[in-house]
Every structure is written in C-alpha cells, then in structure tokens.
Scaffold this motif. Structure first.
Motif, PDB file in Angstrom:
ATOM      1  N   ILE A 334      54.253  99.968   3.455  1.00 27.28           N
ATOM      2  CA  ILE A 334      54.769  99.516   4.740  1.00 27.28           C
ATOM      3  C   ILE A 334      54.812 100.728   5.668  1.00 27.28           C
ATOM      4  CG2 ILE A 334      56.783  98.674   6.002  1.00 27.28           C
ATOM      5  CD1 ILE A 334      55.434  96.465   4.535  1.00 27.28           C
ATOM      6  N   PHE A 335      54.192 100.592   6.831  1.00 28.30           N
ATOM      7  CA  PHE A 335      54.173 101.666   7.830  1.00 28.30           C
ATOM      8  C   PHE A 335      54.861 101.190   9.099  1.00 28.30           C
ATOM      9  CE2 PHE A 335      51.097 103.814   5.287  1.00 28.30           C
ATOM     10  CZ  PHE A 335      50.892 105.084   5.810  1.00 28.30           C
ATOM     11  N   VAL A 336      55.420 102.138   9.827  1.00 31.21           N
ATOM     12  CA  VAL A 336      55.800 101.931  11.220  1.00 31.21           C
ATOM     13  C   VAL A 336      55.145 103.062  12.006  1.00 31.21           C
ATOM     14  CG1 VAL A 336      57.620 101.663  12.934  1.00 31.21           C
ATOM     15  CG2 VAL A 336      57.987 100.879  10.575  1.00 31.21           C
ATOM     16  N   ASN A 337      54.177 102.715  12.839  1.00 30.07           N
ATOM     17  CA  ASN A 337      53.424 103.707  13.603  1.00 30.07           C
ATOM     18  C   ASN A 337      53.873 103.738  15.063  1.00 30.07           C
ATOM     19  OD1 ASN A 337      51.444 102.716  11.315  1.00 30.07           O
ATOM     20  ND2 ASN A 337      50.715 104.732  11.946  1.00 30.07           N
ATOM     21  N   PHE A 338      53.799 104.926  15.651  1.00 33.03           N
ATOM     22  CA  PHE A 338      54.200 105.124  17.038  1.00 33.03           C
ATOM     23  C   PHE A 338      53.117 105.895  17.789  1.00 33.03           C
ATOM     24  CE2 PHE A 338      57.908 105.038  14.332  1.00 33.03           C
ATOM     25  CZ  PHE A 338      58.841 104.261  15.021  1.00 33.03           C
ATOM     26  N   GLU A 339      52.916 105.528  19.031  1.00 34.46           N
ATOM     27  CA  GLU A 339      52.068 106.295  19.930  1.00 34.46           C
ATOM     28  C   GLU A 339      52.834 106.592  21.213  1.00 34.46           C
ATOM     29  OE1 GLU A 339      47.847 106.203  22.433  1.00 34.46           O
ATOM     30  OE2 GLU A 339      48.582 104.373  21.470  1.00 34.46           O
ATOM     31  N   ILE A 340      52.821 107.867  21.616  1.00 31.66           N
ATOM     32  CA  ILE A 340      53.364 108.286  22.901  1.00 31.66           C
ATOM     33  C   ILE A 340      52.206 108.848  23.709  1.00 31.66           C
ATOM     34  CG2 ILE A 340      54.956 109.836  24.099  1.00 31.66           C
ATOM     35  CD1 ILE A 340      56.719 109.784  21.620  1.00 31.66           C
TER      36      ILE A 340
END
Length: 342
Positions: A334-340
């Motif tokens: 399970i991943f939680v990915n973020f992009e800024i």
C-alpha cells in the motif's frame, strides 16, 4: 559522442537561433520562472515484505527556465533525489541543462535534454509521481541524456523526430565511441487518438558492456537496439494507452533481449478526483551460453489507485501494488504518493 556529428548539429542550431533572435525582438520581454517539483511517498508491505515500510523521496527538482525570445528557451534543473548510493544517501545530479528553439513546426533541443523514447507515454499514463512508465521502470532507456533532439510537425496528423545522444544517461556523462541514434514517427489520425513508433541503435562500446555471468567466457557482442510501439487516447475525462517495448542485445550482449507490454487507464470521476489502473508484463530471452535466466524484473506488475488534487500544486494518491515476479515470491504494498509542483 562522435564529435563531427554533434559539432555539425550544434553549429546549425546556433545559426538558426541567431536568425531567430534577430527576427524576434519586436515587443518581446524576456522572462523566467523558478522550477520546484518533488515526489515523495509512504509505503507499507504485506506478507513476505511485511517488514518493509517508511517514507521515501524520489524526486527533488530545483531549477530555472528562461524564455530568451519567443522561439528560444534555456533551462537548468538540479535533482537532489535522483538516486541513492551504497550507503543509502541521496545523490545529486544535473538533470537538465539545455537550450531549445521552437519555430515553424521545428522543435530542437541541445544539451542535457529530456529524451523522446517514452515521454509521450508518460503524458498518457498521467501518474509519473506514482510510478515510472514501463520503459523507465524496467531500465530500458534513460529519460535524460546529453545530445540533441529535433522534432518537426509535418501537419496536424503527422510529426517526426530524430535524436543523437551519448546513450548512457545523465548520471554518466563521458566521452567514448558509443552513440545512440534514434528516430520516431507520431501519427494522430483521429481526434484525441495517437500512434507512435520509435527505434534506436546504440553502438557497441567495450567499456559499457554488461558483465557476463560467472563461468561464461564466450560472449558475443553486437550493437544494442530498441523498438517501442504505442497507441493512446486522451480527452478531458479519460486517458489511456497500450505499449509494446523491446530491447535487443542488452548491454551489447548478443541474444540478451527483454520485452514487455503495458496497459493503463486514468479517468476523472469528479472535480479534483481521478481513478487509475495499470498492468505490466515483462519477459526476457537469454543467450545459449547463459545457464540461468538473467532478468529479475520478469513477471507482472499491477497498480490500482485514486488521486485527489486539492490544489493545483498538490496531488495525493493512495494506491495498491502487486508485484508478481516469475522466479521469486510475490509482493504486495500500500502506497500513498505525493507530488508538489510549484
């Protein structure tokens, strides 16, 4: 890089750029912008990888793009998270350093440039911050290299491109006798639909050859070649694509080939929300002299997720991944990915 070719292309580029500057100064004000972009994630493994969890930083871009004239642009980007060394420490590299000229259907870039082998596929995948596209994930080609790319839009339905690069990627910039020659053709026969074919030849270089397995001494060598086929569809609601990719003579070893398919789709389900899925299948061939299979990435890769974009500059994506290798235990995460992206 073979100097005469690159020298000729560079001189032609500078001559064209000079003419463009002379003709393009009327009522134009040069301007620039800061580039700041980051990818990071949190993951938790299950089953055989239950003890693998934590945060990771996979991209940290900082750079500047300057529009010199209407047709001429320069850009420099540093990536502070382009990889990790043997001690697990982040490595810093120059990601981009190029000049780009665009006019009358031409688009020419010279320097440390983004390549064209799978850039279109990434646009249709739409979730690069979550996972690399198929060729990038399986290390079939670098995404950035030192050299020159030239694109020409023939009409609304057809464009062509040529590339001449070192071949090793932006993390290994050195002079040698190996050069990658590439060509691509992109066709858009219908609205929102695109087809692309790409091929390249990478000259054999003794100092760049893959090492032979232990006990193998009679390796045969040849130029490395690549083939990429792509079909995609994209509108304001959905985006998807199908790929076939193959590398012949990987590491210049004759008969050491690998290839695979990738299918993906992403759809907007509400304002600020998208869902997506992807299926990859990788396989390989080995020379007769190899006693065992060589590619640990052979197998299946599945990813399913949802994306929430509360702000223009921020994306958040919880997702599930199943990695099913041909010759080892399957892994689930399970991943939680973020992009800024500022």
């Amino acid at each position: 890089m073979r100097l005469p070719y690159f020298f000729f292309v560079t001189v032609a580029f500078l001559f064209t750029a000079k003419r463009a500057l002379a003709q393009d100064t009327t009522e134009f004000k040069p301007s620039g912008r800061i580039i700041a972009r980051s990818f990071f994630d949190y993951s938790q493994g299950f089953g055989s990888v239950n003890n693998e969890s934590g945060f990771d930083l996979t991209r940290a871009f900082l750079g500047y793009s300057y529009q010199i004239s209407r047709t001429l642009q320069a850009q420099v980007i540093i990536d502070g998270a382009s990889g990790k060394n043997a001690d697990g420490k982040l490595e810093v590299y120059v990601r981009n350093a190029f000049i780009r000229w665009q006019d009358k259907g031409f688009d020419i870039s010279v320097g440390e440039i983004g390549l064209l082998q799978f850039s279109l596929q990434e646009n249709y995948w739409k979730h690069r911050y979550v996972e690399k596209s198929f060729q990038d994930r399986n290390k079939m080609a670098p995404s950035v290299d030192l050299g020159v790319t030239a694109q020409y839009k023939i009409n609304d339905y057809l464009s062509a491109d040529l590339s001449l690069t070192n071949g090793e990627g932006y993390k290994q910039v050195e002079k040698n006798n190996s050069t990658r020659y590439a060509a691509g053709l992109t066709v858009s026969p219908l609205k929102n639909m695109v087809f692309r074919v790409y091929g390249d030849i990478y000259n054999d270089g003794e100092d760049l050859r893959d090492a032979l397995p232990e006990g193998v001494t009679d390796g045969k060598y040849s130029d490395q070649k690549s083939l990429a086929l792509f079909a995609g569809y994209q509108n304001s609601i959905i985006s998807g694509g199908a790929e076939f990719n193959k590398v012949f003579n990987k590491g210049f070893i004759q008969g050491k080939d690998y290839y695979g398919y990738s299918f993906y789709a992403s759809g907007k389900i509400a304002d600020k929300w998208r869902v997506y899925g992807r299926y990859d299948l990788m396989d390989s061939d080995k020379p007769e002299s190899f006693g065992s299979e060589w590619n640990s990435l052979d197998g299946q890769f599945i990813i399913m997720g949802i994306e929430y974009q509360p702000l223009k500059q921020l994306k958040i994506s919880p997702n599930f991944r199943n990695i099913n290798p041909d010759r080892s235990k399957s892994e689930q995460y399970i991943f939680v990915n973020f992009e800024i992206n500022l």
